[in-house]
Design a protein around this motif. Structure first.
Motif, PDB file in Angstrom:
ATOM      1  N   TRP A  17       3.241   0.973  -7.082  1.00 52.99           N
ATOM      2  CA  TRP A  17       1.682   0.438  -7.272  1.00 52.99           C
ATOM      3  C   TRP A  17       0.857   1.568  -7.192  1.00 52.99           C
ATOM      4  O   TRP A  17      -0.302   1.401  -7.485  1.00 52.99           O
ATOM      5  N   HIS A  18       1.169   2.826  -7.128  1.00 55.75           N
ATOM      6  CA  HIS A  18       0.606   3.953  -7.015  1.00 55.75           C
ATOM      7  C   HIS A  18       0.941   5.212  -8.088  1.00 55.75           C
ATOM      8  O   HIS A  18       0.778   6.232  -7.626  1.00 55.75           O
ATOM      9  N   ASP A  19       1.625   4.543  -9.126  1.00 51.08           N
ATOM     10  CA  ASP A  19       2.012   5.580  -9.959  1.00 51.08           C
ATOM     11  C   ASP A  19       1.011   6.625 -10.408  1.00 51.08           C
ATOM     12  O   ASP A  19       1.089   7.658 -10.774  1.00 51.08           O
ATOM     13  N   PRO A  28       5.318   3.102  -3.783  1.00 49.24           N
ATOM     14  CA  PRO A  28       5.251   4.153  -5.094  1.00 49.24           C
ATOM     15  C   PRO A  28       4.858   3.317  -6.191  1.00 49.24           C
ATOM     16  O   PRO A  28       4.158   4.041  -7.117  1.00 49.24           O
ATOM     17  N   GLU A  31       0.811  -1.166   0.077  1.00 45.45           N
ATOM     18  CA  GLU A  31       0.033  -0.008  -0.035  1.00 45.45           C
ATOM     19  C   GLU A  31       0.767   1.367  -0.272  1.00 45.45           C
ATOM     20  O   GLU A  31       0.500   2.354  -0.682  1.00 45.45           O
ATOM     21  N   ASN A  32       1.853   0.979   0.468  1.00 49.76           N
ATOM     22  CA  ASN A  32       2.993   2.188   0.638  1.00 49.76           C
ATOM     23  C   ASN A  32       4.075   2.402  -0.363  1.00 49.76           C
ATOM     24  O   ASN A  32       4.829   3.188  -0.334  1.00 49.76           O
ATOM     25  N   GLN A  68      -1.712   7.594  -9.245  1.00 50.46           N
ATOM     26  CA  GLN A  68      -2.263   8.537  -8.138  1.00 50.46           C
ATOM     27  C   GLN A  68      -1.166   9.477  -7.997  1.00 50.46           C
ATOM     28  O   GLN A  68      -1.348  10.867  -7.758  1.00 50.46           O
ATOM     29  N   ALA A  69      -0.036   9.012  -8.069  1.00 46.04           N
ATOM     30  CA  ALA A  69       1.196   9.985  -7.596  1.00 46.04           C
ATOM     31  C   ALA A  69       1.290  10.984  -8.711  1.00 46.04           C
ATOM     32  O   ALA A  69       1.746  12.272  -8.374  1.00 46.04           O
TER      33      ALA A  69
END
Length: 79
Positions: free
Chosen positions: A66-68, A64, A61-62, A70-71
């Motif tokens: 996995w969250h490209d 980055p 979840e933390n 959103q970032a």
């Protein structure tokens, strides 16, 4: 007498699993793959399966990677 030598097809002794349905450690395994985590190298590792899963979920979840979307603001940066 042949039943004593029946081959186990579900797993091997020395492989440890954590059954999610029964909430217990199994050697073998005993339950279907959809209901268990593993294999683990030891009974102790299998006993901590849920704790290990929680830790890994927090890491993912933390992470980055996995969250490209959103970032970077998602698809808004297209021109």
């Amino acid at each position: 007498m042949m039943a004593l030598f029946k081959k186990r097809t579900v797993g091997k002794p020395g492989e440890w699993y954590y059954c999610l349905e029964h909430r217990k450690v199994e050697e073998g395994p005993e339950c279907p793959a959809k209901d268990r985590f593993g294999p683990y190298a030891s009974r102790q590792e299998a006993q901590h399966a849920m704790e290990t899963a929680r830790e890994r979920n927090l890491e993912w979840e933390n992470d980055p990677k996995w969250h490209d979307a959103q970032a970077t603001g998602g698809d808004d940066d297209r021109t």
